[in-house]
Design an enzyme around this catalytic site. Sequence first.
Site, PDB file in Angstrom:
ATOM      1  N   THR A 126      35.074  38.511  20.312  1.00  0.00           N
ATOM      2  CA  THR A 126      34.874  40.011  20.182  1.00  0.00           C
ATOM      3  C   THR A 126      36.148  40.951  20.576  1.00  0.00           C
ATOM      4  OG1 THR A 126      33.543  41.868  20.750  1.00  0.00           O
ATOM      5  CG2 THR A 126      33.200  39.852  22.206  1.00  0.00           C
ATOM      6  N   GLU A 128      35.681  43.329  22.284  1.00  0.00           N
ATOM      7  CA  GLU A 128      35.150  43.974  23.358  1.00  0.00           C
ATOM      8  C   GLU A 128      35.899  43.196  24.660  1.00  0.00           C
ATOM      9  OE1 GLU A 128      32.593  46.029  25.157  1.00  0.00           O
ATOM     10  OE2 GLU A 128      33.245  47.027  23.251  1.00  0.00           O
ATOM     11  N   TYR A 151      28.887  42.073  29.162  1.00  0.00           N
ATOM     12  CA  TYR A 151      28.951  41.257  27.760  1.00  0.00           C
ATOM     13  C   TYR A 151      30.447  40.997  27.435  1.00  0.00           C
ATOM     14  CZ  TYR A 151      29.365  41.202  22.792  1.00  0.00           C
ATOM     15  OH  TYR A 151      29.818  40.656  21.327  1.00  0.00           O
ATOM     16  N   LYS A 155      31.956  37.169  27.094  1.00  0.00           N
ATOM     17  CA  LYS A 155      32.608  36.723  25.773  1.00  0.00           C
ATOM     18  C   LYS A 155      34.012  36.014  26.490  1.00  0.00           C
ATOM     19  CE  LYS A 155      29.691  37.220  22.484  1.00  0.00           C
ATOM     20  NZ  LYS A 155      29.502  36.423  21.364  1.00  0.00           N
TER      21      LYS A 155
HETATM   22  P1  NAP Z   1      22.746  40.234  16.533  1.00  0.00           P
HETATM   23  O1  NAP Z   1      22.277  41.021  15.173  1.00  0.00           O
HETATM   24  O2  NAP Z   1      22.555  40.885  17.745  1.00  0.00           O
HETATM   25  O3  NAP Z   1      22.307  38.677  16.583  1.00  0.00           O
HETATM   26  C1  NAP Z   1      22.208  37.992  17.581  1.00  0.00           C
HETATM   27  C2  NAP Z   1      21.325  36.910  17.241  1.00  0.00           C
HETATM   28  O4  NAP Z   1      21.480  35.908  18.437  1.00  0.00           O
HETATM   29  C3  NAP Z   1      19.909  37.197  17.070  1.00  0.00           C
HETATM   30  O5  NAP Z   1      19.464  36.582  16.024  1.00  0.00           O
HETATM   31  C4  NAP Z   1      19.258  36.736  18.423  1.00  0.00           C
HETATM   32  O6  NAP Z   1      17.945  36.092  18.291  1.00  0.00           O
HETATM   33  C5  NAP Z   1      20.063  35.491  18.751  1.00  0.00           C
HETATM   34  N1  NAP Z   1      19.827  35.169  20.099  1.00  0.00           N
HETATM   35  C6  NAP Z   1      19.991  36.049  21.219  1.00  0.00           C
HETATM   36  N2  NAP Z   1      19.557  35.205  22.368  1.00  0.00           N
HETATM   37  C7  NAP Z   1      19.436  34.150  22.040  1.00  0.00           C
HETATM   38  C8  NAP Z   1      19.232  32.941  22.714  1.00  0.00           C
HETATM   39  N3  NAP Z   1      19.092  32.944  23.958  1.00  0.00           N
HETATM   40  N4  NAP Z   1      19.136  31.850  22.043  1.00  0.00           N
HETATM   41  C9  NAP Z   1      18.994  31.707  20.554  1.00  0.00           C
HETATM   42  N5  NAP Z   1      19.485  32.847  19.935  1.00  0.00           N
HETATM   43  C10 NAP Z   1      19.625  33.974  20.747  1.00  0.00           C
HETATM   44  O7  NAP Z   1      24.414  39.916  16.451  1.00  0.00           O
HETATM   45  P2  NAP Z   1      25.228  40.172  15.175  1.00  0.00           P
HETATM   46  O8  NAP Z   1      25.837  41.751  15.122  1.00  0.00           O
HETATM   47  O9  NAP Z   1      24.807  39.409  14.132  1.00  0.00           O
HETATM   48  O10 NAP Z   1      26.748  39.357  15.741  1.00  0.00           O
HETATM   49  C11 NAP Z   1      26.825  38.078  15.727  1.00  0.00           C
HETATM   50  C12 NAP Z   1      27.514  37.517  16.924  1.00  0.00           C
HETATM   51  O11 NAP Z   1      28.860  38.184  16.947  1.00  0.00           O
HETATM   52  C13 NAP Z   1      27.008  37.787  18.471  1.00  0.00           C
HETATM   53  O12 NAP Z   1      27.456  36.666  19.119  1.00  0.00           O
HETATM   54  C14 NAP Z   1      28.084  39.148  18.836  1.00  0.00           C
HETATM   55  O13 NAP Z   1      28.140  39.085  20.119  1.00  0.00           O
HETATM   56  C15 NAP Z   1      29.351  38.773  17.971  1.00  0.00           C
HETATM   57  N6  NAP Z   1      30.169  39.821  17.373  1.00  0.00           N
HETATM   58  C16 NAP Z   1      29.630  40.978  16.793  1.00  0.00           C
HETATM   59  C17 NAP Z   1      30.420  41.910  16.396  1.00  0.00           C
HETATM   60  C18 NAP Z   1      29.499  43.159  15.576  1.00  0.00           C
HETATM   61  O14 NAP Z   1      30.167  44.199  15.581  1.00  0.00           O
HETATM   62  N7  NAP Z   1      28.469  42.848  14.999  1.00  0.00           N
HETATM   63  C19 NAP Z   1      31.645  41.925  16.592  1.00  0.00           C
HETATM   64  C20 NAP Z   1      32.147  41.073  17.497  1.00  0.00           C
HETATM   65  C21 NAP Z   1      31.279  40.086  17.809  1.00  0.00           C
HETATM   66  P3  NAP Z   1      16.465  37.054  17.895  1.00  0.00           P
HETATM   67  O15 NAP Z   1      16.583  37.549  16.585  1.00  0.00           O
HETATM   68  O16 NAP Z   1      15.441  36.370  18.196  1.00  0.00           O
HETATM   69  O17 NAP Z   1      16.779  38.199  18.869  1.00  0.00           O
HETATM   70  N1  GDD Z   2      24.350  52.134  20.820  1.00  0.00           N
HETATM   71  C1  GDD Z   2      24.846  53.453  21.020  1.00  0.00           C
HETATM   72  N2  GDD Z   2      24.029  54.264  21.248  1.00  0.00           N
HETATM   73  N3  GDD Z   2      26.319  53.733  21.199  1.00  0.00           N
HETATM   74  C2  GDD Z   2      26.688  54.964  21.243  1.00  0.00           C
HETATM   75  C3  GDD Z   2      25.734  55.929  21.494  1.00  0.00           C
HETATM   76  C4  GDD Z   2      24.399  55.820  21.108  1.00  0.00           C
HETATM   77  O1  GDD Z   2      23.352  56.653  21.077  1.00  0.00           O
HETATM   78  N4  GDD Z   2      26.192  57.193  21.202  1.00  0.00           N
HETATM   79  C5  GDD Z   2      27.649  56.922  21.567  1.00  0.00           C
HETATM   80  N5  GDD Z   2      27.779  55.586  21.454  1.00  0.00           N
HETATM   81  C6  GDD Z   2      29.227  54.953  21.464  1.00  0.00           C
HETATM   82  C7  GDD Z   2      29.206  53.924  22.672  1.00  0.00           C
HETATM   83  O2  GDD Z   2      29.283  54.408  23.817  1.00  0.00           O
HETATM   84  C8  GDD Z   2      30.365  53.027  22.146  1.00  0.00           C
HETATM   85  O3  GDD Z   2      31.466  53.482  22.405  1.00  0.00           O
HETATM   86  C9  GDD Z   2      30.494  53.027  20.636  1.00  0.00           C
HETATM   87  O4  GDD Z   2      29.392  54.050  20.157  1.00  0.00           O
HETATM   88  C10 GDD Z   2      29.941  51.864  19.844  1.00  0.00           C
HETATM   89  O5  GDD Z   2      28.756  51.449  20.327  1.00  0.00           O
HETATM   90  P1  GDD Z   2      27.856  50.153  19.563  1.00  0.00           P
HETATM   91  O6  GDD Z   2      27.430  50.448  18.445  1.00  0.00           O
HETATM   92  O7  GDD Z   2      26.794  50.014  20.530  1.00  0.00           O
HETATM   93  O8  GDD Z   2      28.685  48.881  19.651  1.00  0.00           O
HETATM   94  P2  GDD Z   2      29.785  48.344  20.718  1.00  0.00           P
HETATM   95  O9  GDD Z   2      31.392  48.787  20.161  1.00  0.00           O
HETATM   96  O10 GDD Z   2      29.472  48.984  22.194  1.00  0.00           O
HETATM   97  O11 GDD Z   2      29.740  46.877  20.527  1.00  0.00           O
HETATM   98  C11 GDD Z   2      29.588  46.294  19.469  1.00  0.00           C
HETATM   99  O12 GDD Z   2      30.846  45.918  18.860  1.00  0.00           O
HETATM  100  C12 GDD Z   2      31.392  44.749  19.690  1.00  0.00           C
HETATM  101  C13 GDD Z   2      32.792  44.256  19.116  1.00  0.00           C
HETATM  102  O13 GDD Z   2      33.780  45.374  19.593  1.00  0.00           O
HETATM  103  C14 GDD Z   2      28.341  45.150  19.253  1.00  0.00           C
HETATM  104  O14 GDD Z   2      28.290  44.480  18.022  1.00  0.00           O
HETATM  105  C15 GDD Z   2      29.004  43.797  20.019  1.00  0.00           C
HETATM  106  O15 GDD Z   2      28.142  42.825  20.012  1.00  0.00           O
HETATM  107  C16 GDD Z   2      30.301  43.584  19.600  1.00  0.00           C
HETATM  108  O16 GDD Z   2      30.896  42.332  20.297  1.00  0.00           O
END
Ligand code: NAP
Ligand code: GDD
Length: 331
Positions: A126, A128, A151, A155
């Site tokens: 990620t 992050e 987090y 990672k």
């Molecule tokens: P998500 O919606 O939070 O999905 C994460 C999944 O992981 C959920 O299905 C959750 O299961 C499962 N999980 C959590 N703890 C577990 C455990 N102990 N054992 C088995 N499964 C578990 O995340 P996503 O947005 O699809 O992202 C997928 C991956 O990409 C994650 O690793 C995230 O950190 C990474 N990532 C995401 C983004 C982004 O912007 N979306 C960006 C960069 C990297 P439950 O459904 O049971 O809760």
């Molecule tokens: N969630 C949330 N809720 N975020 C807020 C809010 C709020 O009410 N208000 C402002 N923010 C700001 C957070 O402080 C952050 O700077 C930004 O919005 C994005 O927050 P999130 O949507 O929670 O995502 P993230 O960037 O912290 O993390 C996501 O992206 C990562 C990749 O860069 C997650 O999907 C991570 O799992 C992923 O790795």
Amino acid sequence: MKKTALITGILGQDGPYLAKLLLEKDYKVYGMTRRYSLPNFGNVEYLGIHHDIDYVDGDMTDESSLMNIIKSVRPDEVYNLAAQSFVKASFEQPKFTTDVNALGVLYLLNAIKYFSPTSRFYQASTSEMFGLANDGGYQDENTNFHPRSPYGVSKVYAYWMTVNYRESYNMFTANGILFNHESPIRGIQFVTRKITDGVAKIKLGLATELRLGNMEAKRDWGFAGDYVEAMWLMLQTDKPDDYVVATGETHSVQEFVEAAFAAADIPDWKKYITIDPRFKRPAEVPHLCGRVDKATKQLGWKPKVSFAELVKMMVEADIKRYEMASVSRQS
Ligand code: NAP
Ligand code: GDD
């Protein structure tokens, strides 16, 4: 013979999009789910693939369950998407986050090493991990890591373990360093979906206010459906490597809010927003913007959905969801 893939985190946001892509490519798809009190198949049902997936039970914190799955499935490809992925929660649950996101990856890599060493492995890394670091406003594969949350730190561990198993045991392991990607099935706590859900409620008269934290933070937001294709491409190369996946464009949370209210045709967004310190973080990542040249050159990957299209898609989907719920309550 069909190719087989195991996806951990199958019920999250990315799992269903990836599973759909692989099913379209004629893979047999195994999806790992952990024990649940109530079934939560909403996202796989939303994409219409629930009945096409072979579910297997396991948990990233339970090494023996991962060993059993890898031993019995011996998948051609493993996509590790499971994580405690909500950054804010990682400050409140740092150990749990580390158990799942860091040690869980070590367990999975070991299971593959012992029971299916030819499986190709994708790790969901990620942006992050970059945290505070950037090179002239951009981050790419050469930018140092300076994570800002438990987090992000967890990672970084998983990233280097993935590299280390490639270098030590000649395993095919790849890190996708994905920047934020969103969709209509994004978890409701993440800021984009929280905003589009809130805007939909305001549009339909179900709410009058949306409470947010730091509106200045900037993110490089793309569409999840585009990003899962990059995951797959990373496991189809001759030589494993690590790639940034991003759009190369950054927007503030405020810009997302403005675009979402505009997409719903609601004037004067300011009157609906309240800043609430509860949604701020102890340490923030202020600015993410990815340089995606390597993935474009080597994988031929490019994002297709623009920022404006993404916001519109999410707002429209949330409005539709509330309208359908209202119709089904009335009938
Ligand atoms: P998500 O919606 O939070 O999905 C994460 C999944 O992981 C959920 O299905 C959750 O299961 C499962 N999980 C959590 N703890 C577990 C455990 N102990 N054992 C088995 N499964 C578990 O995340 P996503 O947005 O699809 O992202 C997928 C991956 O990409 C994650 O690793 C995230 O950190 C990474 N990532 C995401 C983004 C982004 O912007 N979306 C960006 C960069 C990297 P439950 O459904 O049971 O809760
Ligand atoms: N969630 C949330 N809720 N975020 C807020 C809010 C709020 O009410 N208000 C402002 N923010 C700001 C957070 O402080 C952050 O700077 C930004 O919005 C994005 O927050 P999130 O949507 O929670 O995502 P993230 O960037 O912290 O993390 C996501 O992206 C990562 C990749 O860069 C997650 O999907 C991570 O799992 C992923 O790795």
